[in-house]
Design an enzyme around this catalytic site. Structure first.
Site, PDB file in Angstrom:
ATOM      1  N   LEU A  33      48.733  52.150  34.018  1.00 51.26           N
ATOM      2  CA  LEU A  33      47.273  52.267  34.129  1.00 51.26           C
ATOM      3  C   LEU A  33      46.631  52.365  32.748  1.00 51.26           C
ATOM      4  O   LEU A  33      47.166  53.003  31.845  1.00 51.26           O
ATOM      5  CB  LEU A  33      46.906  53.495  34.962  1.00 51.26           C
ATOM      6  N   GLY A  36      40.946  49.809  31.793  1.00 48.42           N
ATOM      7  CA  GLY A  36      40.414  48.820  32.742  1.00 48.42           C
ATOM      8  C   GLY A  36      40.554  49.332  34.171  1.00 48.42           C
ATOM      9  O   GLY A  36      39.589  49.322  34.955  1.00 48.42           O
ATOM     10  N   HIS A  37      41.759  49.811  34.500  1.00 51.64           N
ATOM     11  CA  HIS A  37      41.970  50.365  35.854  1.00 51.64           C
ATOM     12  C   HIS A  37      41.048  51.561  36.086  1.00 51.64           C
ATOM     13  O   HIS A  37      40.490  51.728  37.171  1.00 51.64           O
ATOM     14  CB  HIS A  37      43.419  50.840  36.018  1.00 51.64           C
ATOM     15  N   GLN A 148      37.372  41.519  35.818  1.00 48.49           N
ATOM     16  CA  GLN A 148      37.003  40.137  35.456  1.00 48.49           C
ATOM     17  C   GLN A 148      38.016  39.493  34.518  1.00 48.49           C
ATOM     18  O   GLN A 148      38.086  38.281  34.410  1.00 48.49           O
ATOM     19  CB  GLN A 148      35.613  40.115  34.812  1.00 48.49           C
ATOM     20  N   GLN A 153      42.213  35.149  39.473  1.00 53.24           N
ATOM     21  CA  GLN A 153      42.768  35.977  40.552  1.00 53.24           C
ATOM     22  C   GLN A 153      41.640  36.498  41.452  1.00 53.24           C
ATOM     23  O   GLN A 153      41.738  36.454  42.686  1.00 53.24           O
ATOM     24  CB  GLN A 153      43.548  37.147  39.944  1.00 53.24           C
TER      25      GLN A 153
HETATM   26  O1  PAF Z   1      46.091  42.369  38.890  1.00 54.88           O
HETATM   27  C1  PAF Z   1      47.167  42.922  39.198  1.00 54.88           C
HETATM   28  O2  PAF Z   1      47.539  43.951  38.635  1.00 54.88           O
HETATM   29  C2  PAF Z   1      48.035  42.304  40.282  1.00 54.88           C
HETATM   30  O3  PAF Z   1      47.983  40.927  40.254  1.00 54.88           O
HETATM   31  C3  PAF Z   1      47.714  42.841  41.697  1.00 54.88           C
HETATM   32  C4  PAF Z   1      46.292  42.475  42.110  1.00 54.88           C
HETATM   33  C5  PAF Z   1      47.879  44.344  41.723  1.00 54.88           C
HETATM   34  C6  PAF Z   1      48.677  42.231  42.720  1.00 54.88           C
HETATM   35  O4  PAF Z   1      49.983  42.552  42.441  1.00 54.88           O
END
Ligand code: PAF
Length: 284
Positions: A33, A36-37, A148, A153
């Site tokens: 982590l 960003g998270h 972003q 994704q």
């Molecule tokens: O962005 C990420 O960390 C990964 O691609 C996710 C969305 C957790 C899927 O494993």
């Protein structure tokens, strides 16, 4: 903070939260982590009643030869950060718990998977969609949060959610950057000091491209050259520099009112990506 390892237990909990009429904000992660998270978690805390994060390094989204084995897994540190950020539930299943059998199902969000990182990471986005769909079914969030930085994704997941009628809002929040502009990513830890110094060239290139657009340049070839100059100036070879439509992710033959400027490059053993969205402010 509750730490849940079993799918069955997570399902029971999410079912009881939903039955009580309360909302779940979900931040799927692969751990390691970072700020960003934490920004996604903070927004989830403001907007929803229960914040769930998942920590699962998903083997299906790594191609052979990529960094699945050495992907950072600082579990205890992550627990501390999650607790400090006010996460209510961490769902951290084992590989066996998530994929006892390799799934025979695949979710291919055609076209959107084919540009940008698609050709360089075959199977990657199918690995992402299957795990995210599975996590959505287990966690049953009302809102899910993505950064972003992984723009492709996020667009793919939005489309999957719409195509498959998942009852989930997808929020895409701004990229968090270091002081020198480098987009924060778990993979930045792979950079050696000299590589770390070069790494902001991606952002510098994107900013140069954006400035050229602001000054009126509209030819994607010229913008790409401008971006490439900044990146190559420090001896980095871009994997791709693309200028694509914000929704279809297809290359733009001509830039009109908005575009995504996106780059990828390997610096040392770290494959880094970054992007900026440009909008023509004169039309606002
Ligand atoms: O962005 C990420 O960390 C990964 O691609 C996710 C969305 C957790 C899927 O494993």
């Amino acid at each position: 903070m509750r730490v849940i390892k079993k799918i069955k237990d997570m399902k029971v909990l999410s079912e009881s939260i939903r039955r009580s009429g309360e909302s779940i904000g979900f931040v799927p992660t692969m751990g390691a982590l970072h700020k960003g998270h934490l920004s996604l978690i903070e927004r989830a805390r403001r907007e929803t009643e229960h914040v769930v994060i998942s920590i699962f390094v998903n083997p299906l989204q790594f191609s052979p030869g990529e960094d699945y084995r050495r992907y950072p897994r600082p579990f205890q540190k992550d627990m501390g950060l999650a607790e400090g950020a006010g996460v209510d539930i961490v769902f951290c299943p084992s590989r066996r718990e998530m994929f006892r059998n390799t799934p025979l199902t695949s979710i291919n969000v055609e076209k959107l998977c084919e540009s940008l990182c698609g050709p360089f990471r075959p199977g990657h986005f199918q690995g992402v969609t299957i795990v995210v769909a599975k996590l959505f079914n287990i966690v049953r969030p009302s809102v899910a949060y993505f950064g972003q930085k992984d723009y492709q994704q996020a667009i793919i997941i939005k489309r999957m959610v719409s195509d498959l009628s998942f009852d989930i809002k997808i929020r895409v929040l701004p990229t968090i950057r270091e002081k020198d502009g480098l987009a924060i990513s778990s993979r930045n830890t792979y950079l050696r000091p000299a590589e770390r110094e070069k790494a902001p060239c991606l952002y510098r290139g994107l900013c140069a491209g954006k400035r050229a657009l602001d000054k009126g340049e509209r030819d994607p070839k010229e913008i790409k050259k401008t971006i490439a100059r900044e990146i190559k100036a420090v001896g980095v070879t871009p994997e791709y520099i693309s200028i694509v439509d914000t929704k279809t992710l297809q290359d733009l033959p001509k830039i009109e009112t908005c575009a995504v400027l996106a780059v990828a490059a390997k610096i040392g053993s770290a494959r880094l990506i970054d992007n900026l969205i440009w909008r023509d402010n004169r039309n606002v």
